[in-house]
Design an enzyme around this catalytic site. Structure first.
Site, PDB file in Angstrom:
ATOM      1  N   HIS A   1      -0.825   4.280  13.289  1.00 55.39           N
ATOM      2  CA  HIS A   1      -2.086   2.780  13.330  1.00 55.39           C
ATOM      3  C   HIS A   1      -1.396   1.621  11.961  1.00 55.39           C
ATOM      4  O   HIS A   1      -0.913   2.520  11.251  1.00 55.39           O
ATOM      5  CB  HIS A   1      -3.938   2.681  12.963  1.00 55.39           C
TER       6      HIS A   1
ATOM      7  N   HIS B   1      -1.848  -2.646   5.813  1.00 61.23           N
ATOM      8  CA  HIS B   1      -1.521  -0.990   5.778  1.00 61.23           C
ATOM      9  C   HIS B   1      -0.688  -1.010   7.218  1.00 61.23           C
ATOM     10  O   HIS B   1      -0.665  -1.614   7.895  1.00 61.23           O
ATOM     11  CB  HIS B   1      -2.141  -0.643   4.788  1.00 61.23           C
TER      12      HIS B   1
ATOM     13  N   GLU C   1      -0.175   4.509   4.286  1.00 63.77           N
ATOM     14  CA  GLU C   1      -1.115   5.349   4.156  1.00 63.77           C
ATOM     15  C   GLU C   1      -0.982   6.645   4.376  1.00 63.77           C
ATOM     16  O   GLU C   1       0.436   6.320   5.798  1.00 63.77           O
ATOM     17  CB  GLU C   1      -2.692   4.696   4.599  1.00 63.77           C
TER      18      GLU C   1
END
Ligand code: CO
Length: 134
Positions: A7, A79, A130
């Site tokens: 994502h 992010h 991440e």
């Protein structure tokens, strides 16, 4: 080694307005807002055929995205999340190369119920990364 992108997370000043932009202007499928007090955010998930976009808004005191929103009042990309098969193995590999892992360095359970780690943006082209074990 990273795998698929899972994502992209975008911090927004107004979740309802951001949901309308994705749903009505861009024509995407958008979830209802979900409070995640353990992460200090309210999220809306935009489901695209190949990836999710997560719209994030601060929830409660000390939200990890509050400072970001103050620095970027109209919102912005916060992010990107890449999938890994074995997060501990990846952490060790990255640490051995001098990369910095944020926080305690131990994986936390992320917004999707899976172990995640964050890598220092200064080590990765100015982007907060991440890693999520899938
Ligand atoms: Co994320």
């Amino acid at each position: 080694m990273i795998g698929k992108m899972n994502h992209v997370a975008i911090v927004v000043p107004d979740l309802a307005a951001a949901s309308r932009i994705y749903e009505q202007t861009l024509g995407a499928r958008v979830s209802l807002p979900k409070d995640m007090p353990e992460h200090g955010v309210t999220t809306v998930f935009v489901e695209l055929p190949n990836i999710k976009v997560e719209l994030l808004h601060p929830l409660g005191d000390g939200s990890p995205v509050q400072n970001f929103l103050e620095r970027n009042p109209s919102g912005g990309v916060h992010h990107v999340c890449y999938e890994v098969e074995d997060i501990i193995k990846e952490r060790e590999r990255l640490l051995a190369q001098g990369a910095r892992v944020l926080g305690s360095g131990e994986p936390q359970i992320g917004a999707h119920g899976k172990p995640v780690l964050f890598l220092h943006p200064k080590d990765f082209c100015g982007t907060l990364i991440e890693l999520e074990q899938v």
